[in-house]
Design an enzyme around this catalytic site. Structure first.
Site, short mmCIF file in Angstrom:
data_model
loop_
_atom_site.label_atom_id
_atom_site.label_comp_id
_atom_site.label_asym_id
_atom_site.label_seq_id
_atom_site.Cartn_x
_atom_site.Cartn_y
_atom_site.Cartn_z
N ARG A 55 0.87 -1.26 0.10
CA ARG A 55 0.00 0.10 -0.10
C ARG A 55 0.81 1.28 -0.02
NH1 ARG A 55 -4.27 -0.33 4.35
NH2 ARG A 55 -4.70 1.78 3.74
N GLN A 87 -9.38 10.02 7.79
CA GLN A 87 -9.30 8.75 8.13
C GLN A 87 -8.20 7.95 7.42
OE1 GLN A 87 -13.24 6.67 9.18
NE2 GLN A 87 -13.78 8.29 7.75
N VAL A 89 -4.76 7.04 5.40
CA VAL A 89 -3.55 6.83 6.00
C VAL A 89 -2.49 7.41 4.82
CG1 VAL A 89 -3.72 5.31 7.79
CG2 VAL A 89 -3.21 4.57 5.46
N ASP A 90 -3.18 7.49 3.71
CA ASP A 90 -2.34 8.30 2.38
C ASP A 90 -1.91 9.92 2.84
OD1 ASP A 90 -3.98 10.22 1.23
OD2 ASP A 90 -5.26 8.30 0.55
N HIS A 105 -6.30 8.03 11.67
CA HIS A 105 -5.92 6.75 11.60
C HIS A 105 -4.46 6.59 11.39
CE1 HIS A 105 -10.31 5.46 10.90
NE2 HIS A 105 -10.09 5.70 12.19
N CYS A 116 9.09 1.54 22.34
CA CYS A 116 9.32 3.03 23.11
C CYS A 116 8.38 4.13 22.36
CB CYS A 116 10.55 3.20 22.91
SG CYS A 116 11.33 3.98 21.18
N SER A 173 -17.74 5.41 4.62
CA SER A 173 -18.94 4.64 4.56
C SER A 173 -19.74 4.86 5.97
CB SER A 173 -18.46 3.31 4.52
OG SER A 173 -17.62 2.67 5.35
C1 BJW Z 1 -16.66 7.59 -3.37
C2 BJW Z 1 -15.87 7.32 -4.17
C3 BJW Z 1 -15.76 8.37 -5.01
C4 BJW Z 1 -16.18 5.26 -3.20
N1 BJW Z 1 -16.08 9.60 -4.58
N2 BJW Z 1 -17.14 8.56 -2.69
C5 BJW Z 1 -19.56 -0.78 17.95
C6 BJW Z 1 -19.95 0.47 18.09
C7 BJW Z 1 -19.16 1.46 18.00
C8 BJW Z 1 -17.74 1.15 17.87
C9 BJW Z 1 -17.25 -0.29 17.85
C10 BJW Z 1 -18.33 -1.25 17.82
N3 BJW Z 1 -17.68 -2.43 17.42
C11 BJW Z 1 -16.30 -2.08 17.39
C12 BJW Z 1 -15.96 -0.84 17.35
C13 BJW Z 1 -14.70 0.12 17.63
C14 BJW Z 1 -14.07 -0.16 16.05
C15 BJW Z 1 -15.14 0.11 14.75
O1 BJW Z 1 -15.48 0.94 14.48
N4 BJW Z 1 -15.71 -1.17 14.43
C16 BJW Z 1 -16.65 -1.37 13.22
C17 BJW Z 1 -16.09 -2.41 12.08
C18 BJW Z 1 -17.87 -1.56 14.07
N5 BJW Z 1 -13.26 1.20 16.04
C19 BJW Z 1 -12.09 1.24 16.53
O2 BJW Z 1 -11.55 0.11 17.12
C20 BJW Z 1 -11.50 2.38 16.67
N6 BJW Z 1 -10.87 2.56 18.02
C21 BJW Z 1 -11.66 2.86 18.90
O3 BJW Z 1 -12.82 2.93 18.78
O4 BJW Z 1 -11.12 3.13 19.93
C22 BJW Z 1 -11.76 3.19 21.18
C23 BJW Z 1 -12.50 4.64 21.29
C24 BJW Z 1 -13.31 4.78 22.43
C25 BJW Z 1 -13.76 6.06 22.46
C26 BJW Z 1 -13.45 7.14 21.70
C27 BJW Z 1 -12.52 6.87 20.89
C28 BJW Z 1 -12.26 5.66 20.56
C29 BJW Z 1 -10.33 2.35 15.66
C30 BJW Z 1 -10.46 2.10 14.15
C31 BJW Z 1 -9.35 1.96 13.28
C32 BJW Z 1 -9.61 1.89 12.03
N7 BJW Z 1 -8.68 1.40 11.17
C33 BJW Z 1 -8.74 1.16 9.60
C34 BJW Z 1 -7.22 0.76 9.07
C35 BJW Z 1 -6.52 2.06 9.22
C36 BJW Z 1 -5.10 1.67 8.37
C37 BJW Z 1 -5.27 1.21 7.21
O5 BJW Z 1 -5.74 2.30 6.35
O6 BJW Z 1 -4.93 -0.04 6.79
O7 BJW Z 1 -8.89 2.56 9.07
S1 BJW Z 1 -9.95 0.05 9.08
C38 BJW Z 1 -10.59 1.25 7.73
O8 BJW Z 1 -11.84 1.60 7.77
C39 BJW Z 1 -9.50 2.52 7.65
C40 BJW Z 1 -10.43 3.50 7.43
O9 BJW Z 1 -9.80 4.94 7.52
C41 BJW Z 1 -11.58 3.22 8.04
C42 BJW Z 1 -12.85 3.87 7.34
O10 BJW Z 1 -13.01 3.50 5.92
P1 BJW Z 1 -13.66 4.52 5.06
O11 BJW Z 1 -12.64 5.63 4.65
O12 BJW Z 1 -15.04 5.08 5.52
O13 BJW Z 1 -13.69 3.39 3.61
P2 BJW Z 1 -14.92 2.67 3.08
O14 BJW Z 1 -14.32 1.92 2.09
O15 BJW Z 1 -15.43 2.07 4.14
O16 BJW Z 1 -15.96 3.64 2.39
C43 BJW Z 1 -15.59 4.39 1.32
C44 BJW Z 1 -16.71 5.14 0.97
O17 BJW Z 1 -16.28 6.07 -0.23
C45 BJW Z 1 -17.88 4.45 0.56
O18 BJW Z 1 -19.08 5.02 1.09
C46 BJW Z 1 -18.13 4.59 -1.00
O19 BJW Z 1 -19.31 4.78 -1.61
C47 BJW Z 1 -17.40 6.01 -1.22
N8 BJW Z 1 -16.62 6.21 -2.64
N9 BJW Z 1 -15.52 5.81 -4.27
C48 BJW Z 1 -16.87 9.59 -3.55
N10 BJW Z 1 -14.84 8.34 -6.11
#
Ligand code: BJW
Length: 232
Positions: A55, A87, A89-90, A105, A116, A173
């Site tokens: 990536r 969100q 990482v790029d 993120h 460390c 999303s």
């Molecule tokens: C277009 C398009 C175009 C396409 N034009 N649009 C239940 C309730 C609440 C929370 C939780 C729960 N169960 C578990 C949790 C916590 C968990 C979580 O959310 N899990 C879910 C799966 C339910 N979250 C965590 O663990 C987070 N930490 C946490 O909660 O700590 C505790 C805390 C407590 C209190 C306060 C604060 C914190 C950490 C989450 C870490 C996410 N990590 C990742 C990987 C990062 C590194 C990497 O990149 O590899 O982050 S996962 C991945 O998803 C990445 C992204 O940033 C993240 C979000 O994805 P994103 O960006 O929304 O992408 P997509 O693919 O989902 O959507 C793309 C959208 O674009 C789509 O809608 C398309 O339609 C659209 N699109 N082309 C415009 N051309």
């Protein structure tokens, strides 16, 4: 006017970087439990390093698109009034010229010592055996936030949302928390909330307004409208 913009993978899709949850997205090719959790990293660090090395190479080859450039133009026209919470990482927002960017993120282009906590620029090819430049221990990992880990700068983000007049979410999303809750928080704090996405997100009901289409088309048009309003 204070504007908070949350971005997700959709804004970088037209730069050639895959999203996570769309058809053919990263989570249809990899099990997120294997590559985006601390437990997966502990089980198979080489697999995780290969995933992020690939990536990182894709990211280095990608260029910012019209949506990234439009947001940089918005900030340049309204200095001190725009913050991007990404969100992603790029590094495409920064390369487009945006200055106030919070990478909640983490960053693909940074390495983190799991021992460390020291951070440094990531090598193109990272291995866990790479010694930390600070403590010399071989505990190198990508500086990204995995599931179960605390996203970065949450206090700064909360303060920005509390003060926002306008909140826009672009290309996300709404499936990952805590970012999925930002629109509701901004709305409760009095901000006008706008969703810009290819399709309705899981939290589209949190927004007052919606614009659906490719980011490279709808984001520059939205920026033009905001700037036209601020000039009248
Ligand atoms: C277009 C398009 C175009 C396409 N034009 N649009 C239940 C309730 C609440 C929370 C939780 C729960 N169960 C578990 C949790 C916590 C968990 C979580 O959310 N899990 C879910 C799966 C339910 N979250 C965590 O663990 C987070 N930490 C946490 O909660 O700590 C505790 C805390 C407590 C209190 C306060 C604060 C914190 C950490 C989450 C870490 C996410 N990590 C990742 C990987 C990062 C590194 C990497 O990149 O590899 O982050 S996962 C991945 O998803 C990445 C992204 O940033 C993240 C979000 O994805 P994103 O960006 O929304 O992408 P997509 O693919 O989902 O959507 C793309 C959208 O674009 C789509 O809608 C398309 O339609 C659209 N699109 N082309 C415009 N051309």
């Amino acid at each position: 006017m204070r504007i908070v913009i949350l971005t997700g993978a959709g804004i970088s899709a037209e730069s050639g970087l895959g999203t996570f949850r769309d058809k053919g997205g990263l989570w249809s090719q990899y099990d997120l439990e294997d590559v985006a959790t601390p437990e997966g990293f502990a089980r198979n660090p080489d697999l995780v390093q290969r995933f992020y090395n690939a990536r990182r190479a894709n990211c280095a080859a990608a260029v910012p698109n019209a949506a990234h450039h439009a947001l940089a133009r918005l900030e340049a026209a309204l200095p001190g009034q725009v913050v991007i919470v990404t969100q992603n990482v790029d590094d495409l927002h920064v390369r487009a010229g945006s200055k106030a960017v919070i990478q909640m993120h983490g960053a693909l282009m940074r390495a983190l010592c799991a021992d460390c906590g020291h951070r440094w620029p990531a090598p193109a090819t990272m291995t866990t055996a790479d010694p930390c430049p600070h403590c010399a221990r071989p505990a190198t990992r990508p500086d990204v936030v995995w599931f179960g880990e605390m996203p970065y700068q949450m206090e700064d983000i909360a303060a920005d949302i509390e003060r926002a007049d306008l909140f826009a979410a672009i290309g996300t999303s709404g499936q990952v928390w805590p970012a999925a809750g930002f629109a509701e928080a901004a709305r409760e704090a009095g901000a006008r909330c706008l969703e810009l996405n290819l399709e309705p997100s899981d939290v589209s009901r949190s927004f007052h307004e919606h614009q659906y289409g490719p980011a490279t088309q709808i984001v520059p048009a939205w920026v033009d409208r905001v700037l036209a309003r601020t000039r009248t």
